[in-house]
Design an enzyme around this catalytic site. Structure first.
Site, PDB file in Angstrom:
ATOM      1  CD  GLU A 175       0.886   0.271   2.997  1.00 16.58           C
ATOM      2  OE1 GLU A 175       0.856   1.525   2.962  1.00 16.58           O
ATOM      3  OE2 GLU A 175       1.878  -0.356   3.416  1.00 16.58           O
ATOM      4  CD  GLU A 318       7.602   1.795  -1.167  1.00 15.58           C
ATOM      5  OE1 GLU A 318       7.956   2.972  -0.954  1.00 15.58           O
ATOM      6  OE2 GLU A 318       8.299   0.967  -1.817  1.00 15.58           O
TER       7      GLU A 318
END
Length: 354
Positions: A175, A318
């Protein structure tokens, strides 16, 4: 598509008999039983999840979902929200840590805008699944409506099921969203029943005063909205994030098509809390890549009964940790399929000794 509740009813636990069959092969390989530790566990789990007794290393995809958060106006992040679209551009350009690690382990990164407060124009490679331009400030009002929360989950389900139809056999989740450790801590506090103080960390680098402010912000929101832990969509709508809902949906969708999901850190862990509350059977499909230094992540892993593969003091998100975990899954599958058995190698095992 059917309702989320109806969809979740069709997710089945993994087959324990397949676990046993896989373990029998692992025990016949040219090594002492259990000597490859968690790699053996990963291999057996992959067989049981996919139902494939002779698996190949699968095509892997990391979904990095991006969204903004209205609660950032409360000073809960060390970075401004403008960093969210800037990092999305970096992902698309291949220059972020997740891109480097994905290339290293041979998996693809798919970047999804599910709620970034930005006008992109033409942006090749970006998957546009916009629901709203960031959540609202949940200190003052619910982060989103229940309908928007449901749409976020359904979006993730669709992403995962489409990947399954493409032949993707392993999904990692990550994310990007400035401020998203705040909704993640709120979700964790509600879903685990732990105090806000115990599950709230420093995020992107807050000092202790900043962390205390963050704890107070979350507590005010929980006191105002009283999210119902027995209704995970209520929790998501009141104090969650769009990317968190999308990640929960990816977990549900992947589980429905028997594709393992490799979690990243704290935010994907919060999404897993929502997903498992909606469909307890999807717990069987989760692989915890690592334990983040965010204090709430340990609480999540313990609540879900997941043992992380790595502890590298990561706290980036991420999908970076997920990439490393996916590499280990691939290694485990190769151990399972490419190592010789004692009979094949002409090596005496302990049953023939003496």
């Amino acid at each position: 598509m059917v309702s989320i509740q109806d969809f979740c009813c069709h997710i089945q636990p993994i087959d324990g008999e397949l676990l046993k069959l896989a373990q029998r092969r692992l025990d016949r390989l040219t090594k002492p039983p259990g000597s490859l530790g968690r790699l053996e566990e990963l291999a057996a789990s992959y067989v049981a999840i996919t139902g494939t007794l002779k698996p190949q290393v699968p095509r892997g995809v990391v979904f990095t979902l991006a969204a903004d958060h209205g609660v950032t106006v409360e000073g809960v992040s060390a970075y401004p929200k403008e960093v969210t679209p800037q990092m999305v551009r970096n992902f698309l350009g291949g220059g972020a840590a997740v891109n480097v690690l994905a290339r290293h382990v041979g998996v693809e990164v798919r970047v999804v805008d599910i709620g970034v407060d930005h006008e992109w124009g033409a942006m090749p490679g970006l998957l546009n699944r916009m629901i709203m331009k960031g959540t609202r400030n949940f200190v003052c009002e619910p982060a989103m409506t229940r309908e928007q929360a449901e749409r976020a989950v359904l979006t993730g389900i669709e992403l995962a099921m489409d990947a399954g139809r493409e032949g993707i056999g392993l999904i990692g989740v990550g994310e990007m969203g400035i401020g998203n450790t705040t909704p993640s801590a709120a979700i964790t506090a509600v879903m685990t029943g732990k105090p806000v103080e115990q599950v709230t960390g420093h995020g992107t680098g807050l000092d202790e005063a900043g962390r205390a402010r963050k704890v107070a912000v979350i507590q005010r929101a929980l006191d105002l909205h009283r999210p119902d832990r027995t209704d995970p969509l209520d929790v998501l709508a009141k104090v969650g994030g769009l990317e968190i809902g999308g990640l929960a949906g990816i977990i549900l969708g992947a589980s429905s098509v028997r594709v393992p999901v490799v979690l990243d850190g704290f935010i994907t862990g919060a999404a897993a809390l929502i997903a498992v509350a909606l469909a307890p059977a999807c717990r069987d499909y989760l692989i915890a890549s690592h334990q983040s230094v965010e204090r709430g992540h340990r609480v999540i892993l313990e609540h879900l009964g997941l043992q992380p593969l790595l502890d590298l003091h990561l706290r980036l998100g991420e999908g970076t940790g997920a990439c490393l975990g996916m590499g280990l899954v691939g290694a485990a599958i190769k151990i399972y399929t490419e190592m010789a058995t004692f009979d094949e190698a002409g090596v005496s095992d302990r049953s023939s000794a003496g």
